[in-house]
Design an enzyme around this catalytic site. Structure first.
Site: not given
Length: 185
Positions: A27, A34, A69, A71, A89, A108
């Protein structure tokens, strides 16, 4: 002991995997496309869980966002990644059978105030859970179960207080649901 290196799956424009990169360094001002996912959790009363990103997060610290969210790792299914991140999380479980793929083609690109770019192909899932939450302070500063219609109004009125992906996902989820006033969008 050094924690294992977390990698993200890099994608071609058509969504085909083309490699991996270290999550800690991928990032930047030129983040490549990705793979990621978003998950919106609902409780038995039809409220949606929103979380406020921890202040120590590298991107969009302190903003309100979707439930969680993440990856997926190379070779990890999205459903496996969702289960892993729900535990990491939120300290909770998400049953794979309860998952619904709501926005399979969500994608996005957004730039945060520091210039860091988020550029993701990010399928969006929903699930209803009945489990207790024990959020990680490294991930979540606050959390709230919200009425979906009230949340949609808040996002429309104050988009700067929310993550860019939530401001895009929530109206799309709402539209896909046939404008349901409550319950799972």
């Amino acid at each position: 002991m050094t924690p294992p290196r977390e990698e993200v799956v890099l994608l071609a424009e058509d969504g085909a995997p083309i490699g991996t990169a270290d999550k800690a360094t991928v990032h930047s001002e030129s983040t490549p496309l990705h793979l990621a996912f978003s998950c919106h959790l609902f409780d038995g009363d039809g409220r949606i869980l929103v979380t406020r990103r921890a202040l120590g997060k590298a991107t969009w610290p302190g903003v309100w966002t979707n439930s969680f969210c993440g990856h997926p790792a190379l070779g990890e299914s999205l459903e496996e990644a969702i289960a892993r991140r729900a535990h990491e999380e939120l300290g909770t479980s998400v049953d794979a059978l309860a998952l619904a793929l709501a926005l399979p083609d969500f994608r996005y690109r957004a730039v945060d105030a520091t210039g860091v770019v988020e550029h993701e192909m990010c399928p969006v899932y929903t699930a209803t859970i009945a489990w207790e939450l024990r959020p990680s302070a490294d991930e979540v500063a606050e959390w709230e179960w919200a009425d979906p219609r009230a949340l949609l109004s808040s996002v429309a009125a104050t988009p700067w207080a929310f993550s860019p992906w939530l401001t895009l996902q929530l109206p799309a989820l709402y539209a896909a649901s046939g404008d349901q006033p409550s319950g799972q969008l």
